[in-house]
Enzyme design. Structure first.
Site, PDB file in Angstrom:
ATOM      1  N   ALA A  50      34.141 -49.537 -30.374  1.00 35.61           N
ATOM      2  CA  ALA A  50      34.385 -48.466 -31.635  1.00 35.61           C
ATOM      3  C   ALA A  50      33.410 -48.870 -32.736  1.00 35.61           C
ATOM      4  CB  ALA A  50      36.147 -48.664 -32.402  1.00 35.61           C
ATOM      5  N   SER A 109      34.042 -48.910 -41.765  1.00 32.49           N
ATOM      6  CA  SER A 109      34.368 -49.477 -40.713  1.00 32.49           C
ATOM      7  C   SER A 109      35.335 -48.710 -39.622  1.00 32.49           C
ATOM      8  CB  SER A 109      34.318 -50.659 -40.813  1.00 32.49           C
ATOM      9  OG  SER A 109      33.716 -51.914 -39.530  1.00 32.49           O
ATOM     10  N   ASN A 110      35.889 -49.835 -38.916  1.00 38.52           N
ATOM     11  CA  ASN A 110      36.958 -49.221 -38.152  1.00 38.52           C
ATOM     12  C   ASN A 110      38.240 -50.452 -38.168  1.00 38.52           C
ATOM     13  OD1 ASN A 110      36.657 -49.900 -35.117  1.00 38.52           O
ATOM     14  ND2 ASN A 110      35.153 -48.401 -35.493  1.00 38.52           N
ATOM     15  N   HIS A 111      39.303 -50.110 -37.205  1.00 40.42           N
ATOM     16  CA  HIS A 111      40.383 -52.010 -37.531  1.00 40.42           C
ATOM     17  C   HIS A 111      40.324 -51.880 -35.832  1.00 40.42           C
ATOM     18  CE1 HIS A 111      42.194 -50.820 -40.960  1.00 40.42           C
ATOM     19  NE2 HIS A 111      42.660 -48.766 -40.757  1.00 40.42           N
ATOM     20  N   SER A 112      39.051 -51.637 -35.171  1.00 38.43           N
ATOM     21  CA  SER A 112      39.111 -52.181 -34.217  1.00 38.43           C
ATOM     22  C   SER A 112      39.108 -53.778 -34.437  1.00 38.43           C
ATOM     23  CB  SER A 112      37.541 -51.393 -33.050  1.00 38.43           C
ATOM     24  OG  SER A 112      37.146 -52.350 -32.119  1.00 38.43           O
TER      25      SER A 112
END
Ligand code: CTP
Length: 422
Positions: free
Chosen positions: A299, A231-234
């Site tokens: 994102a 995943s990512n930091h959004s």
């Protein structure tokens, strides 16, 4: 009318600090639903405040609410008959709930008890207030009131989440002393504050009235096995601020949200929760044909694991490789299916060659505009409260903005779209 003056004097004396602005509420049709809570007595002040401000008020009671306030007082204050039953057993007369739901500008249920919230959430229609809610086409707000443990109970919170998903605006109860003697969250918001929220709502210009807007937001999660994902930091905050801003400007907002804290999502929007890029793609493609505008803040993970293990992957050698395959590009798919009159706005978070990359995305994905934020800028990007944007328009033009809070940036983006579609 002596009786009416007495009631007016009593109720009005409870709220001397409210200054009425006749213009905003004048002629507005407000449907006030009162369900059976102790705080029902406060709703009498609310009727008076609305009437003083020039609104037309119709009052509905749930049958048990009659024991708390009766019909005579609210009817006298509203200057209109008060109903609680679908039928008048003596005359056989039917109360036209469909008409009430159609002709009102706002339906406010205050207090909304746990029982009424639960029935609304599950679509029950066994009294006049509930039937009217189901046929209301105007915005519906609820001001819950109950004891603190009832408010915190998962069942009540489930009802609240469902109602928010259904587009109902929830005016959260306040903290304080409750009828039970306990102290905590559960008091109905004070009539003066409810009145001000209603006044603010009608005071706002509504340039997006009648416009349907899709907003994708948050990260996506691409599963590796039952317990792990990429995943990512959004955080979804930028998209949530845009949603909030557009709702206040009259838009009908539909959110497709990746895994984000539900506390950031505004009440009044319809929300579809998804996890993966494939799910987000499917949801967005389903919703988009009925939309006027789509704003793609999500994102989205560009790649996902080629295989998702059905069991937890065990630790073996010193190295491991994960093969990734490309995810669908939601913005590009919407861009390809875009019809004339639909407006598509994307985001680009870049670290280098910002303008060039953003312009290429704008063209490649058939967007109408793209909002660029550069990760070179310390005030922009994930998990910061501010943002510094530049908007590139397909119609020509590059618009650079100062560093602002995400709320202000949301307003700038809304204004940009408003001008672009005008
Ligand atoms: N986007 C999308 N679906 C994807 C990837 C991106 O809808 N699978 C959208 C984003 O929500 C954003 C815009 O496309 O509005 C640009 O996203 P970005 O990640 O910057 O672009 P990519 O095409 O993924 O390019 P790259 O990651 O190579 O910079």
């Amino acid at each position: 009318m002596q009786h009416r003056n007495l009631i007016e004097n009593f109720v009005y004396s409870q709220s001397p600090e409210v200054i009425f602005s006749m213009s905003v509420l004048k002629g507005k049709k407000i449907l006030l639903g009162i369900s059976a809570g102790i705080s029902a007595y406060k709703s009498l002040s609310l009727i008076r405040l609305f009437k003083k401000a020039g609104a037309e008020v119709k009052v509905l009671l749930t049958p048990p609410a009659e024991a708390f306030v009766g019909k005579l007082t609210p009817a006298t204050l509203a200057d209109s008959p008060v109903h609680s039953e679908l039928f008048d057993a003596s005359s056989g007369e039917w109360t036209n709930h469909v008409q009430l739901g159609l002709e009102s500008d706002l339906m406010l249920i205050a207090p909304a008890t746990a029982s009424t919230l639960s029935k609304m959430a599950s679509g029950q229609s066994d009294n006049l207030l509930l039937t009217t809610y189901l046929s209301a086409r105007c915005p519906v707000w609820v001001a819950p009131a109950m004891d603190l443990d009832m408010w915190l109970h998962p069942a009540t919170q489930r009802s609240i989440s469902q109602l928010v998903r259904d587009g109902v605006r929830v005016i959260e109860p306040a903290e304080g002393e409750l009828a039970s003697g306990l102290v905590g969250k559960g008091r109905m918001e004070e009539p003066e504050n409810l009145f001000r929220l209603v006044e603010d709502f009608f005071a706002l210009p509504k340039p997006f009235s009648g416009k349907k807007v899709l907003i994708t937001l948050g990260p996506t999660r691409e599963a590796l096995d039952p317990v792990r994902f990429i995943s990512n930091h959004s955080t979804g905050k930028m998209g949530a601020e845009i949603a909030k801003c557009l709702l206040s400007m009259g838009a009908d907002v539909h959110i497709v949200a990746g895994p984000v804290s539900s506390a950031i999502l505004p009440s009044g929007a319809q929300v579809l929760h998804v996890e993966s890029a494939i799910q987000m793609h499917e949801a967005a493609m389903q919703v988009f044909p009925n939309m006027d505008i789509a704003i793609l803040c999500a994102a989205v993970a560009d790649y996902r694991p080629a295989e998702v293990a059905s069991q937890k992957i065990k630790k073996t050698g010193d190295e491991m490789e994960i093969r990734l395959v490309k995810n669908p590009d939601i913005a590009a798919s919407l861009g390809a299916s875009k019809k004339s009159g639909q407006f598509l706005l994307g985001f680009a978070l870049e670290t280098n060659n910002e303008l060039e990359n953003a312009l290429s995305k704008l063209q490649r994905k058939n967007l109408d505009a793209i909002v660029l934020n550069s990760l070179q800028d310390p005030d922009a990007g994930f998990a910061v409260e501010t943002n510094k944007i530049t908007i590139l328009s397909a119609a020509g033009g590059t618009f650079a903005y100062e560093t602002k809070t995400k709320k202000e940036v949301a307003h700038d983006i809304a204004e940009f779209i408003q001008n672009a579609i005008a």
